[in-house]
Design a protein around this motif. Structure first.
Motif, PDB file in Angstrom:
ATOM      1  N   VAL A 168      -0.121   5.276   9.004  1.00 33.15           N
ATOM      2  CA  VAL A 168       0.596   4.607   7.919  1.00 33.15           C
ATOM      3  C   VAL A 168      -0.117   3.314   7.557  1.00 33.15           C
ATOM      4  N   ALA A 169       0.243   2.792   6.393  1.00 31.72           N
ATOM      5  CA  ALA A 169      -0.274   1.489   5.961  1.00 31.72           C
ATOM      6  C   ALA A 169       0.735   0.409   6.341  1.00 31.72           C
ATOM      7  N   VAL A 170       0.227  -0.697   6.840  1.00 34.79           N
ATOM      8  CA  VAL A 170       1.074  -1.834   7.191  1.00 34.79           C
ATOM      9  C   VAL A 170       0.646  -3.018   6.319  1.00 34.79           C
ATOM     10  N   ASP A 224      -5.656  -2.363  19.218  1.00 37.47           N
ATOM     11  CA  ASP A 224      -4.434  -3.051  19.630  1.00 37.47           C
ATOM     12  C   ASP A 224      -3.526  -3.199  18.409  1.00 37.47           C
ATOM     13  N   VAL A 225      -2.448  -2.424  18.364  1.00 34.17           N
ATOM     14  CA  VAL A 225      -1.576  -2.431  17.183  1.00 34.17           C
ATOM     15  C   VAL A 225      -0.913  -3.788  17.002  1.00 34.17           C
ATOM     16  N   ALA A 226      -0.601  -4.484  18.089  1.00 32.94           N
ATOM     17  CA  ALA A 226       0.000  -5.810  17.971  1.00 32.94           C
ATOM     18  C   ALA A 226      -0.947  -6.773  17.264  1.00 32.94           C
ATOM     19  N   VAL A 227      -2.241  -6.677  17.567  1.00 32.18           N
ATOM     20  CA  VAL A 227      -3.230  -7.522  16.887  1.00 32.18           C
ATOM     21  C   VAL A 227      -3.341  -7.105  15.417  1.00 32.18           C
ATOM     22  N   GLN A 228      -3.331  -5.808  15.143  1.00 39.64           N
ATOM     23  CA  GLN A 228      -3.359  -5.344  13.754  1.00 39.64           C
ATOM     24  C   GLN A 228      -2.209  -5.944  12.958  1.00 39.64           C
ATOM     25  N   VAL A 229      -1.000  -5.889  13.529  1.00 42.28           N
ATOM     26  CA  VAL A 229       0.188  -6.411  12.846  1.00 42.28           C
ATOM     27  C   VAL A 229       0.074  -7.921  12.644  1.00 42.28           C
ATOM     28  N   ALA A 230      -0.424  -8.627  13.650  1.00 39.73           N
ATOM     29  CA  ALA A 230      -0.575 -10.084  13.523  1.00 39.73           C
ATOM     30  C   ALA A 230      -1.532 -10.446  12.394  1.00 39.73           C
ATOM     31  N   LEU A 231      -2.609  -9.684  12.254  1.00 40.40           N
ATOM     32  CA  LEU A 231      -3.566  -9.938  11.172  1.00 40.40           C
ATOM     33  C   LEU A 231      -2.943  -9.652   9.810  1.00 40.40           C
ATOM     34  N   VAL A 232      -2.164  -8.591   9.724  1.00 43.01           N
ATOM     35  CA  VAL A 232      -1.470  -8.294   8.461  1.00 43.01           C
ATOM     36  C   VAL A 232      -0.514  -9.429   8.100  1.00 43.01           C
ATOM     37  N   ALA A 233       0.245  -9.898   9.089  1.00 41.98           N
ATOM     38  CA  ALA A 233       1.211 -10.967   8.850  1.00 41.98           C
ATOM     39  C   ALA A 233       0.536 -12.240   8.356  1.00 41.98           C
ATOM     40  N   GLU A 234      -0.738 -12.422   8.739  1.00 42.58           N
ATOM     41  CA  GLU A 234      -1.496 -13.602   8.282  1.00 42.58           C
ATOM     42  C   GLU A 234      -2.168 -13.371   6.937  1.00 42.58           C
ATOM     43  N   GLY A 235      -1.940 -12.199   6.335  1.00 38.11           N
ATOM     44  CA  GLY A 235      -2.501 -11.924   5.020  1.00 38.11           C
ATOM     45  C   GLY A 235      -3.963 -11.556   5.025  1.00 38.11           C
ATOM     46  N   VAL A 236      -4.486 -11.122   6.169  1.00 31.79           N
ATOM     47  CA  VAL A 236      -5.902 -10.786   6.271  1.00 31.79           C
ATOM     48  C   VAL A 236      -6.236  -9.507   5.516  1.00 31.79           C
ATOM     49  N   VAL A 247       5.428  -1.110  18.230  1.00 33.27           N
ATOM     50  CA  VAL A 247       5.160  -2.453  17.707  1.00 33.27           C
ATOM     51  C   VAL A 247       5.627  -2.585  16.261  1.00 33.27           C
ATOM     52  N   LEU A 248       5.665  -1.471  15.528  1.00 32.47           N
ATOM     53  CA  LEU A 248       6.032  -1.527  14.112  1.00 32.47           C
ATOM     54  C   LEU A 248       7.533  -1.629  13.886  1.00 32.47           C
ATOM     55  N   ALA A 249       8.317  -1.413  14.916  1.00 33.51           N
ATOM     56  CA  ALA A 249       9.766  -1.340  14.751  1.00 33.51           C
ATOM     57  C   ALA A 249      10.369  -2.716  14.465  1.00 33.51           C
ATOM     58  N   VAL A 255       5.844  -4.604   6.193  1.00 32.58           N
ATOM     59  CA  VAL A 255       6.466  -3.417   5.633  1.00 32.58           C
ATOM     60  C   VAL A 255       5.541  -2.239   5.940  1.00 32.58           C
ATOM     61  N   VAL A 256       6.124  -1.121   6.382  1.00 28.94           N
ATOM     62  CA  VAL A 256       5.366   0.075   6.750  1.00 28.94           C
ATOM     63  C   VAL A 256       5.493   1.080   5.619  1.00 28.94           C
ATOM     64  N   VAL A 257       4.352   1.506   5.072  1.00 30.54           N
ATOM     65  CA  VAL A 257       4.328   2.351   3.871  1.00 30.54           C
ATOM     66  C   VAL A 257       3.573   3.649   4.201  1.00 30.54           C
ATOM     67  N   PRO A 258       4.129   4.801   3.822  1.00 30.20           N
ATOM     68  CA  PRO A 258       3.390   6.057   4.040  1.00 30.20           C
ATOM     69  C   PRO A 258       2.145   6.123   3.164  1.00 30.20           C
ATOM     70  N   LEU A 259       1.194   6.936   3.592  1.00 24.20           N
ATOM     71  CA  LEU A 259      -0.051   7.112   2.851  1.00 24.20           C
ATOM     72  C   LEU A 259      -0.034   8.426   2.090  1.00 24.20           C
ATOM     73  N   GLU A 260      -0.770   8.459   0.996  1.00 22.71           N
ATOM     74  CA  GLU A 260      -0.942   9.670   0.191  1.00 22.71           C
ATOM     75  C   GLU A 260      -2.432   9.885  -0.064  1.00 22.71           C
TER      76      GLU A 260
END
Length: 305
Positions: A168-170, A224-236, A247-249, A255-260
């Motif tokens: 999924v896209a985060v 590391d999904v936690a690091v991925q989420v932290a980077l997203v939260a920082e707008g990277v 970690v996504l819960a 926001v977690v978005v499905p991919l197409e």
């Protein structure tokens, strides 16, 4: 009616395919088909309806399934008891794992394994899916939890399905709604955060991008999904990661978005088939069968998203 025939029947029922059931049982497809046909003759009615893309249980097959699972569970329980009585359950069980082990049934299995067989030392080791698969192939470790590769596992490797997952896209919270799905072309316009080339999941994402005529360029590679989420939260950037990760819960930063199109992958438990498995691994596999098929039809299928 033999246990092997019932094993084949359960495999076809769960995989909904004779081909997949044959791969799971490590036999050729005609062997599965012949055994099922013999079972149908013995019971006097068809057990499966053969559809163009899958097979489904008939009413007779649905009636047989819980009994077949109970037989397999009883046989596994007997094997475990006599293994313990003969003093085989000692030594070390080495299990390799990628991230996300907490999202599978393995922790429950390890907990029960420890309670039953405290004489077996369990060693857990982390690694990427390709590296772990090579270590299983060479016998360096007993088994591993890893991403089923796009090309499938070698014939020398046995496996059991743990989890059917999707990428999924985060994105940062408030950046967009969950619907509609994010296309891969849209995702590619942002810096991408995700699994590096050494990860088993990377191949699935790479192949999906290539099928759309896109080049996958991971700007920030980490498993590391936690690091991925932290980077997203920082707008990277936008992370492409496993939907199964806890970690996504309920993280208000994302926001977690499905991919197409959807990018699907499977997490499996894999072990080497060459030679007779050691007693700790045999006990673990038998315990898996007992707990899976012995807890009732509702708990008998692999976890799925």
């Amino acid at each position: 009616m033999e246990l092997r025939t019932l094993e084949y029947f359960v495999a076809v029922a769960e995989e909904k395919s004779f081909t997949k059931a044959a791969a799971r049982c490590h036999v050729v497809q005609p062997a599965i088909s012949q055994q099922i046909q013999a079972l149908e003759r013995e019971l006097g009615e068809p057990l499966f309806e053969r559809l163009p893309r899958q097979v489904v249980l008939t009413s007779g097959g649905a009636a047989l399934l819980p009994h077949a699972r109970a037989c397999l569970a009883a046989a596994a329980a007997a094997a475990l008891e006599f293994a313990e009585r003969s003093g085989l359950l000692s030594g070390t069980f080495t299990l390799g794992t990628v991230g996300g082990l907490e999202g599978t049934r393995v922790p429950r299995l390890l907990g029960e394994y420890h309670r039953r067989y405290p004489g077996v030392g369990v060693r857990l080791t982390r690694g990427s899916s390709p590296a772990l698969l090579e270590r299983v192939r060479t016998g360096a470790i007993d088994a591993a939890v890893l991403a089923d590769p796009p090309e499938g596992l070698p014939d020398t490797i046995g496996s059991r399905l743990l989890l059917e997952d999707r990428i999924v896209a985060v994105l940062p919270a408030g950046s967009r709604a969950v619907d509609p799905p994010l296309t891969l072309a849209e995702a590619a316009r942002s810096p991408l955060i995700g699994y590096g080339p050494g990860s088993g999941a990377h191949a699935f994402v790479r192949d999906a991008f290539a099928a759309q005529g896109l080049r996958l360029d991971i700007a920030y590679a980490t498993s590391d999904v936690a690091v991925q989420v932290a980077l997203v939260a920082e707008g990277v950037g936008v992370a492409l990661t496993s939907r199964a990760s806890p970690v996504l819960a309920a993280d208000p930063r994302i926001v977690v978005v499905p991919l197409e199109p959807a990018i699907l992958l499977r997490k499996v438990f894999a072990w080497r088939l060459a030679g007779r498995p050691g007693a700790p691994l045999r006990a673990f596999l038998d315990l898996w069968t007992e707990l899976t098929y012995g807890t009732g039809p509702g708990d008998a299928r692999p976890e799925q998203l």
